[in-house]
Design an enzyme around this catalytic site. Structure first.
Site, PDB file in Angstrom:
ATOM      1  N   ASP A 166       0.854  -1.206   0.000  1.00  0.00           N
ATOM      2  CA  ASP A 166       0.000   0.000   0.000  1.00  0.00           C
ATOM      3  C   ASP A 166       0.879   1.242   0.000  1.00  0.00           C
ATOM      4  O   ASP A 166       2.100   1.159   0.155  1.00  0.00           O
ATOM      5  CB  ASP A 166      -0.930  -0.023   1.232  1.00  0.00           C
ATOM      6  CG  ASP A 166      -2.183   0.820   1.014  1.00  0.00           C
ATOM      7  OD1 ASP A 166      -2.290   1.499  -0.037  1.00  0.00           O
ATOM      8  OD2 ASP A 166      -3.058   0.800   1.893  1.00  0.00           O
ATOM      9  N   HIS A 303     -10.063  -1.942  -7.784  1.00  0.00           N
ATOM     10  CA  HIS A 303     -10.022  -0.903  -6.747  1.00  0.00           C
ATOM     11  C   HIS A 303      -9.209   0.322  -7.197  1.00  0.00           C
ATOM     12  O   HIS A 303      -9.627   1.461  -7.013  1.00  0.00           O
ATOM     13  CB  HIS A 303      -9.426  -1.497  -5.470  1.00  0.00           C
ATOM     14  CG  HIS A 303      -9.278  -0.527  -4.346  1.00  0.00           C
ATOM     15  ND1 HIS A 303     -10.327   0.213  -3.842  1.00  0.00           N
ATOM     16  CD2 HIS A 303      -8.190  -0.156  -3.615  1.00  0.00           C
ATOM     17  CE1 HIS A 303      -9.885   0.990  -2.855  1.00  0.00           C
ATOM     18  NE2 HIS A 303      -8.598   0.785  -2.698  1.00  0.00           N
TER      19      HIS A 303
END
Ligand code: N7H
Length: 441
Positions: A166, A303
């Protein structure tokens, strides 16, 4: 240039530590709190300048933000120009698609006046600073709730609980950060209140603050992994495990390594993932492909593509956020992994302590969640919900298009949510000068 000594450090740079405590408090004695805030807390708050050099980074960094209830308790009732902030996140829950039955009681109540963000390399450092702050503030505040965030262990550091790297694609701020290839560049006013690019009227003291959308997002990791196995495609040159990884990568838009599927559609590419000059350098267009229909590289519903559609929407839209979240909760246990379902023991809850900064919650976090992630048809194709964070009305069965590389016209039915909102709050992270001259007097 921006006044970096006046802007709280988490907003543009991120505190980026292994441990981060979110300490939610209520103000019990506003007068006493305000005088401690200016005299004792302000000197501990970490500015952007301090974070920019390892030589000036404190051992434990501190930021602070207030809910509308908190500002009101402190006697600040002027309109900051963001109605989602002033109404609070609970009144926004249904339009975000949340089931408030899943909200933790602290967020479903009205007691949270502010949040302290404390970050360091060790829990001891965090706890020491918290003890110092609590003894200074005494009974002027009381604890409502806390979430202890922590980086995952070993080689999973930097990866969230589903296993994906991330923190790769935040926007660059024009005039502040040098953009990497492919990185979105936004005016400072997209993130900071009162700066160029923020079109809303604000009180002057709000300048260089930012709205913080906080969310406690539970992740059902064993269920996610089971779903990948049960629904794996059957690419002939890949093993069953590799096919399951491929499905996860297409749901995400990146491989677990961080390599974007738009550039590495069928196999992970760790060298690409590790290269900041290349790992953001894509926009879903490819020579010889019609990017209005092509999902052979990246599904429209992924996403990444949902929450930043890049060239799909012409590349020039104001809907950007600065993300600064951290995982919370323990690793998956062997028993959970074997059963494919999350334990009901609340001590084993895990997820993402999600933090997003923006100058407008409606244009930022709320827009990404409601208008993009949850909306099955935000541009021409009926692409379905974001398979990671999108929810269907009433928490019903979801559908995400384009996930199967062998048949991108097919929509995958997803009869469960892998990310469950446990609620949150909207906060305002003021400038240091606003704390000194406006909020502590
Ligand atoms: Fe996401 N994940 O780990 O699976 N996210 N996110 N997110 N997210 C991103 O590129 C994740 C959430 C955005 O610029 C990555 O930095 C998880 C919400 C945006 O191309 C990964 C949760 C919202 C981007 C994750 C979660 C967003 C992004 C790739 C919840 C907004 C950048 C790493 C538990 C409403 C897109 C990276 C771009 C990237 C994950 C939540 C937004 C791995 C697990 C609620 C804008």
């Amino acid at each position: 240039g921006l006044n970096l000594t006046d802007i709280q450090g988490d907003i543009l740079v991120g505190m980026k530590k292994n441990k981060e405590l979110f300490f939610f408090f209520s103000i019990a004695n506003a007068q006493a709190f305000k005088s401690h805030l200016g005299a004792d807390i302000l000197p501990l708050i970490t500015s952007t300048t301090q974070l920019l050099s390892v030589n000036t980074q404190p051992i434990t960094t501190l930021n602070i933000a207030f809910s509308q209830n908190g500002l009101t308790a402190m006697g600040r009732t002027d309109n900051l120009g963001d109605s989602l902030f002033s109404n609070g996140q609970l009144s926004d829950a249904s339009s975000l698609g949340d089931q408030t039955a899943n909200w933790v009681s602290a967020f479903a109540g009205t007691d949270i006046d502010g949040v302290l963000l404390l970050a360091s390399d060790t829990l001891d450092n965090v706890n020491n600073l918290l003890t110092q702050i609590q003894s200074t503030l005494g009974s002027s505040i009381s604890e409502v709730y806390r979430i202890q965030g922590q980086a995952r262990p070993g080689d999973q550091a930097g990866h969230e609980h589903f296993g994906f790297m991330d923190g790769i694609s935040n926007p660059a701020i024009s005039g502040f950060s040098t953009p990497l290839p492919g990185q979105a560049v936004v005016a400072p006013g997209i993130i900071l209140v009162g700066e160029r690019g923020d079109g809303t009227r604000r009180p002057s003291w709000a300048k260089d603050g930012s709205f913080l959308a906080f969310r406690q997002l539970q992740q059902r990791v064993p269920e996610f992994n089971k779903f990948l196995r049960d629904n794996a495609p059957t690419e002939p040159n890949l093993s069953v495990d590799q096919n399951a990884e491929l499905l996860g990568a297409r749901m995400m838009g990146r491989w677990k390594s961080g390599a974007p599927v738009d550039l590495a559609p069928l196999a992970d590419d760790p060298a690409l993932a590790a290269d900041p000059q290349r790992n953001n350098n894509f926009n879903y267009t490819h020579a010889g492909f019609d990017f209005t229909t092509d999902q052979s590289h990246c599904p429209f519903s992924a996403h990444l593509r949902k929450t930043n559609p890049r060239a799909d929407l012409g590349g020039n839209f104001p809907n950007h956020i600065m993300r600064a979240g951290i995982p919370y909760g323990p690793e998956v246990t062997d028993a959970e992994a074997a059963s494919g379902s999350s334990s009901t023991d609340s001590n084993l809850e895990r997820g993402l302590a999600f933090v997003a900064y923006q100058s407008s919650i409606a244009t930022g976090f709320k827009f990404l969640q409601q208008t993009w992630a949850n909306n099955p048809s935000f541009h021409t194709l009926n692409l379905g919900q974001d398979p990671i964070i999108g929810v269907a009305p009433g928490g019903g069965v979801r559908s995400s298009g384009g996930l199967n590389p062998q048949n991108t016209a097919h929509a995958t039915t997803i009869n469960q949510d892998f990310v469950i909102s446990r609620g949150g709050e909207y906060f305002f992270a003021p400038s240091l000068s606003a704390i000194q001259h406006t909020l502590s007097v």
